[in-house]
Design an enzyme around this catalytic site. Sequence first.
Site, PDB file in Angstrom:
ATOM      1  CG  ASP A 236      -9.878   0.061   1.554  1.00  0.00           C
ATOM      2  OD1 ASP A 236     -11.022  -0.051   1.085  1.00  0.00           O
ATOM      3  OD2 ASP A 236      -9.152   1.060   1.369  1.00  0.00           O
ATOM      4  CD  GLU A 304     -12.328  -2.049  -1.953  1.00  0.00           C
ATOM      5  OE1 GLU A 304     -13.289  -1.305  -2.185  1.00  0.00           O
ATOM      6  OE2 GLU A 304     -11.210  -1.627  -1.627  1.00  0.00           O
TER       7      GLU A 304
END
Length: 589
Positions: A236, A304
């Site tokens: 993330d 991401e």
Amino acid sequence: MGFGKIIALAVSVGLVVCFVQGGPSKKEQKALEEKNNWWKNEVFYQIYPRSFQDNDGDGIGDLPGVTSRLEYLKETGITAIWMSPIFESPMVDFGYDISNYTNIHPEYGTLDDFDALIAKANELGIKVILDFVPNHSSDKHPWFAKSIAREDGYEDFYVWENGTLLENGTRVPPNNWRSVFSGSAWEWNDEREQYYLRQFTYAQPDLNYRNPAVVQAMDDTLQFWLNKGVAGFRIDAIIYIYEDIQQRDEPLSGTTSDPNSYDYLDHIYTKNQDEGYGLLQHWRQLLDNYSALNEGPLRIMMTEGYAPLTKLMDYYEDAQGVQGPQFPFNFDFITELNANSLAADFVFFIERWLIYMPRGHVANWVMGNHDNPRVASRFGAQSVDAMNMLMMTLPGIGVTYNGEELGMIDYRDISWEETVDQPACEAGIDNYKWISRDPERTPMQWSDEANAGFSNASATWLPVHPNYKELNLRNQQQAQRSHYKVYQSLLKLRQLSALKNGAFIPEVVNRRVFAFKREIKGQNTLLTIINVKNQTEQVDISDFIDLPNRLHVLVAGVDSEHRAGERLSPEAIALAPYEGLVIQLSKRK
């Protein structure tokens, strides 16, 4: 273990295997290829656990709920899932503020529940990817408490600075950096009497990756979950993990006059710093080494990061060819394309990724996620089938957010009182509705029963979309034609060699229609054709398909007048507004 030691160990293991076993047999070589390449044509199905299935009746989705629905995923054709964070958390940012990286959030279950999920997934042939959140922890993490207290070994676990004390006694932050969620990126701590960096909410202090102890702590976290049986990680917010070491002020962007807005500055010192590549390459080595020493599939990493294209390509590999993640998420269908896009726009952004991607790597296409409006809300409900056809027939990997296979839409009319998304709450009652991420996070719509079959609680953590009586899985399973059945048929289609290995050849037919072939010489070719506008089209593609060919429909949408098996004339293919078709081209004999 240091970076160099990991490489040395992996190399030494490889040499021992070669010395003892000699060259691999054909059977062993095939098994090795399957182990290493399993992910290259996958559809990764993202599960937002809080909204997937509630098993214990508290109105919140949980791990036993996910386990209970794995059979559904198997039946659909899904063989890999990645779950949004399930770790212990105060839930200020719904799991992206982690207080214990090696335990399960109590509302979601226990480590035993996780073990049961892995066991069931293995039984069904489904691989499990976990969300890994390395940029920041929760402010309730013991590490942060120790860092506040300047406990030995934790003094610099986070990014701390004094700021400046003005002559009038006012204390100001070290620089002008802004939080992604608005306001200063620096938060004052009374006990330590320093500012800490927090690029997201006040409850998410940024970890200091220039401290080797932090890297080691995160290595240990990855190792823990690898030992639990996961097949990899989605990393993330990787673009935020390092900041300028000199902590220089960022220049004004010139796009807004609101000094609290994240868009007020051009983020040249707080995003996409080059050190991030080295950290990801280190973690890639860790995963590769683990895979070499343990049975099971190659453990993979996906990242991401909303970043410029050239920077994203460096995640695949750097200029020296050092490997990073297997792939960085491609968000172009979210950030660059929408209901106003023309056919040429779709072809441009698809080809752009394929052209820039380093040779030997695999493309990916993300249609939706928990942070952005759903496909049906971005492109229109009539486009759901066509967008799934597009993603499923492009070369490489597809990423589906749970509910997109049903055509779920955002519930944008969630009331202020029911809103729980932190950025929306901070925006206030006048502005929350269009900022909130709650509308795309509403519970999965399984049936027309109470709470859409998601929970038997009297209330759920977010309200179920009111359209669940009509739009739900059970109805779509029972219907002769449905979004779900289109999606399911597309997953089956992906086993064809043309979609696994075929060349990609696009064509802009006109402003509203584009098409592309997936072909391997000497084999049948697949053609996808899509109308992106609200206008009926009749197109001639005879110059594009190398006549003579027979055209037969393989997949048609819910509202299409075409049917699977129907024969088409290449000189006159009729497309309704927003219609897509997947067609097989076969040579006349």
